[in-house]
Design a protein around this motif. Structure first.
Motif, PDB file in Angstrom:
ATOM      1  N   VAL A   8       0.844  -1.193   0.000  1.00 35.52           N
ATOM      2  CA  VAL A   8       0.000   0.000   0.000  1.00 35.52           C
ATOM      3  C   VAL A   8       0.881   1.246   0.000  1.00 35.52           C
ATOM      4  N   ALA A   9       1.881   1.267   0.879  1.00 35.21           N
ATOM      5  CA  ALA A   9       2.778   2.418   0.977  1.00 35.21           C
ATOM      6  C   ALA A   9       3.500   2.674  -0.338  1.00 35.21           C
ATOM      7  N   ALA A  10       4.007   1.623  -0.955  1.00 38.24           N
ATOM      8  CA  ALA A  10       4.735   1.775  -2.214  1.00 38.24           C
ATOM      9  C   ALA A  10       3.844   2.365  -3.310  1.00 38.24           C
ATOM     10  N   ARG A  11       2.606   1.892  -3.386  1.00 41.75           N
ATOM     11  CA  ARG A  11       1.683   2.422  -4.401  1.00 41.75           C
ATOM     12  C   ARG A  11       1.378   3.900  -4.141  1.00 41.75           C
ATOM     13  N   LEU A  12       1.111   4.229  -2.878  1.00 44.45           N
ATOM     14  CA  LEU A  12       0.785   5.619  -2.542  1.00 44.45           C
ATOM     15  C   LEU A  12       1.973   6.542  -2.803  1.00 44.45           C
ATOM     16  N   ILE A  13       3.165   6.129  -2.401  1.00 43.76           N
ATOM     17  CA  ILE A  13       4.357   6.952  -2.606  1.00 43.76           C
ATOM     18  C   ILE A  13       4.632   7.142  -4.095  1.00 43.76           C
ATOM     19  N   ALA A  14       4.557   6.064  -4.870  1.00 45.80           N
ATOM     20  CA  ALA A  14       4.840   6.143  -6.304  1.00 45.80           C
ATOM     21  C   ALA A  14       3.902   7.103  -7.018  1.00 45.80           C
ATOM     22  N   ARG A  15       2.657   7.169  -6.553  1.00 48.86           N
ATOM     23  CA  ARG A  15       1.665   8.037  -7.214  1.00 48.86           C
ATOM     24  C   ARG A  15       1.495   9.372  -6.496  1.00 48.86           C
ATOM     25  N   LYS A  16       2.291   9.585  -5.445  1.00 51.44           N
ATOM     26  CA  LYS A  16       2.191  10.822  -4.648  1.00 51.44           C
ATOM     27  C   LYS A  16       0.764  11.054  -4.160  1.00 51.44           C
ATOM     28  N   GLU A  17       0.176   9.977  -3.623  1.00 52.91           N
ATOM     29  CA  GLU A  17      -1.185  10.027  -3.087  1.00 52.91           C
ATOM     30  C   GLU A  17      -1.142   9.892  -1.574  1.00 52.91           C
ATOM     31  N   THR A  18      -2.252  10.271  -0.958  1.00 56.37           N
ATOM     32  CA  THR A  18      -2.324  10.285   0.504  1.00 56.37           C
ATOM     33  C   THR A  18      -3.525   9.490   1.001  1.00 56.37           C
ATOM     34  N   ILE A  19      -3.470   9.160   2.287  1.00 56.96           N
ATOM     35  CA  ILE A  19      -4.546   8.368   2.887  1.00 56.96           C
ATOM     36  C   ILE A  19      -4.881   8.868   4.288  1.00 56.96           C
ATOM     37  N   ALA A  20      -6.153   8.696   4.639  1.00 55.37           N
ATOM     38  CA  ALA A  20      -6.649   8.942   5.993  1.00 55.37           C
ATOM     39  C   ALA A  20      -7.401   7.692   6.432  1.00 55.37           C
ATOM     40  N   ILE A  21      -7.399   7.438   7.728  1.00 49.30           N
ATOM     41  CA  ILE A  21      -7.998   6.215   8.268  1.00 49.30           C
ATOM     42  C   ILE A  21      -9.035   6.548   9.331  1.00 49.30           C
ATOM     43  N   SER A  22     -10.178   5.865   9.267  1.00 47.44           N
ATOM     44  CA  SER A  22     -11.195   5.890  10.318  1.00 47.44           C
ATOM     45  C   SER A  22     -11.405   4.440  10.716  1.00 47.44           C
ATOM     46  N   GLU A  23     -11.055   4.125  11.954  1.00 46.35           N
ATOM     47  CA  GLU A  23     -11.204   2.736  12.374  1.00 46.35           C
ATOM     48  C   GLU A  23     -11.890   2.669  13.721  1.00 46.35           C
ATOM     49  N   SER A  24     -12.475   1.523  13.989  1.00 47.58           N
ATOM     50  CA  SER A  24     -13.227   1.329  15.217  1.00 47.58           C
ATOM     51  C   SER A  24     -12.700   0.103  15.947  1.00 47.58           C
ATOM     52  N   SER A  25     -13.164  -1.064  15.577  1.00 51.01           N
ATOM     53  CA  SER A  25     -12.823  -2.277  16.319  1.00 51.01           C
ATOM     54  C   SER A  25     -11.394  -2.761  16.072  1.00 51.01           C
ATOM     55  N   THR A  26     -10.676  -2.173  15.132  1.00 50.41           N
ATOM     56  CA  THR A  26      -9.256  -2.488  14.963  1.00 50.41           C
ATOM     57  C   THR A  26      -8.406  -1.677  15.932  1.00 50.41           C
ATOM     58  N   GLY A  27      -8.987  -0.665  16.562  1.00 57.21           N
ATOM     59  CA  GLY A  27      -8.325   0.062  17.625  1.00 57.21           C
ATOM     60  C   GLY A  27      -7.026   0.765  17.266  1.00 57.21           C
ATOM     61  N   GLY A  28      -6.826   1.078  16.018  1.00 53.86           N
ATOM     62  CA  GLY A  28      -5.603   1.758  15.606  1.00 53.86           C
ATOM     63  C   GLY A  28      -4.609   0.863  14.889  1.00 53.86           C
ATOM     64  N   LEU A  29      -4.897  -0.437  14.771  1.00 55.75           N
ATOM     65  CA  LEU A  29      -3.952  -1.351  14.128  1.00 55.75           C
ATOM     66  C   LEU A  29      -3.750  -1.056  12.641  1.00 55.75           C
ATOM     67  N   GLY A  74      -3.428  11.172   8.438  1.00 59.85           N
ATOM     68  CA  GLY A  74      -3.938  11.037   9.791  1.00 59.85           C
ATOM     69  C   GLY A  74      -5.138  10.135   9.847  1.00 59.85           C
ATOM     70  N   GLY A  75      -5.705  10.054  11.023  1.00 62.34           N
ATOM     71  CA  GLY A  75      -6.877   9.215  11.199  1.00 62.34           C
ATOM     72  C   GLY A  75      -7.314   9.222  12.646  1.00 62.34           C
ATOM     73  N   GLY A  76      -8.275   8.368  12.924  1.00 61.78           N
ATOM     74  CA  GLY A  76      -8.774   8.301  14.280  1.00 61.78           C
ATOM     75  C   GLY A  76      -9.478   6.995  14.547  1.00 61.78           C
ATOM     76  N   VAL A  77      -9.524   6.662  15.830  1.00 59.97           N
ATOM     77  CA  VAL A  77     -10.301   5.518  16.273  1.00 59.97           C
ATOM     78  C   VAL A  77     -11.676   6.069  16.629  1.00 59.97           C
ATOM     79  N   ILE A  78     -12.616   5.844  15.745  1.00 58.36           N
ATOM     80  CA  ILE A  78     -13.982   6.351  15.891  1.00 58.36           C
ATOM     81  C   ILE A  78     -14.793   5.231  16.530  1.00 58.36           C
ATOM     82  N   TYR A  79     -14.677   5.123  17.851  1.00 56.80           N
ATOM     83  CA  TYR A  79     -15.207   3.976  18.589  1.00 56.80           C
ATOM     84  C   TYR A  79     -16.593   4.211  19.168  1.00 56.80           C
ATOM     85  N   THR A  80     -16.998   5.473  19.283  1.00 58.65           N
ATOM     86  CA  THR A  80     -18.285   5.806  19.897  1.00 58.65           C
ATOM     87  C   THR A  80     -19.004   6.876  19.085  1.00 58.65           C
TER      88      THR A  80
END
Length: 166
Positions: free
Chosen positions: A12-33, A50-56
């Motif tokens: 994932v990192a290699a694809r994003l870096i090669a294309r100069k793209e960015t990502i944000a994460i919203s996760e819940s039950s993965t707790g930040g993994l 960036g991102g966040g654990v959106i648990y509630t």
């Protein structure tokens, strides 16, 4: 981190870096993994915004800034909820891509009637997709890792598909 997750995150990192793209994460039950897997790759600052654990609901309202009216009729721990979280995180952080996860890690199910081992993921970007995983297990930590692996696999697939169409 298990080697398979590092390999998925590296792809994932290699694809994003090669294309100069960015990502944000919203996760819940993965707790930040998911975020941890992506941030474990050297050079993560080139693609991870960036991102966040959106648990509630409080986190959804305050961190994601997604009001109750925007999710009326959308039950948590569904593909629809994951899609709106991914789209909102992408808009809020101005990224090329976003990945969202919501589910029930266990050892019991959630208050919405989903069994332990239930998780939904969605990707927002040039290619959009959502999936549901049912592990059939009540082992909380094992489910968290399984959800993380499946979410990264979905993201990698979407990134690969986007590269094929560009």
């Amino acid at each position: 981190m298990p080697e398979l997750l590092s390999a998925l995150a590296a792809s994932v990192a290699a694809r994003l870096i090669a294309r100069k793209e960015t990502i944000a994460i919203s996760e819940s039950s993965t707790g930040g993994l998911i975020s941890a897997a992506l941030l474990s790759i050297p050079g993560a600052s080139a693609y991870f915004v960036g991102g966040g654990v959106i648990y509630t609901q409080t986190a959804r309202r305050d961190l994601l800034q997604l009001p109750d009216g925007a999710v009326r009729g959308i039950r948590s721990s569904t593909e629809a909820a994951a899609r709106i979280n991914a789209k909102t995180m992408r808009e809020r952080l101005g990224t090329t891509w976003a990945l969202a996860e919501t589910g029930a890690a266990g050892p019991t199910g959630n208050r919405y009637g989903d069994a332990a081992g239930h998780s939904c993921f969605a990707v927002a970007g040039a290619v959009e997709a959502a999936r549901t995983l049912e592990t059939g297990r009540s082992d909380r930590e094992a489910n968290m890792w399984a959800f993380t692996r499946a979410a990264l696999e979905l993201l990698d697939t979407c990134l690969q598909q986007a590269g094929e169409t560009s």
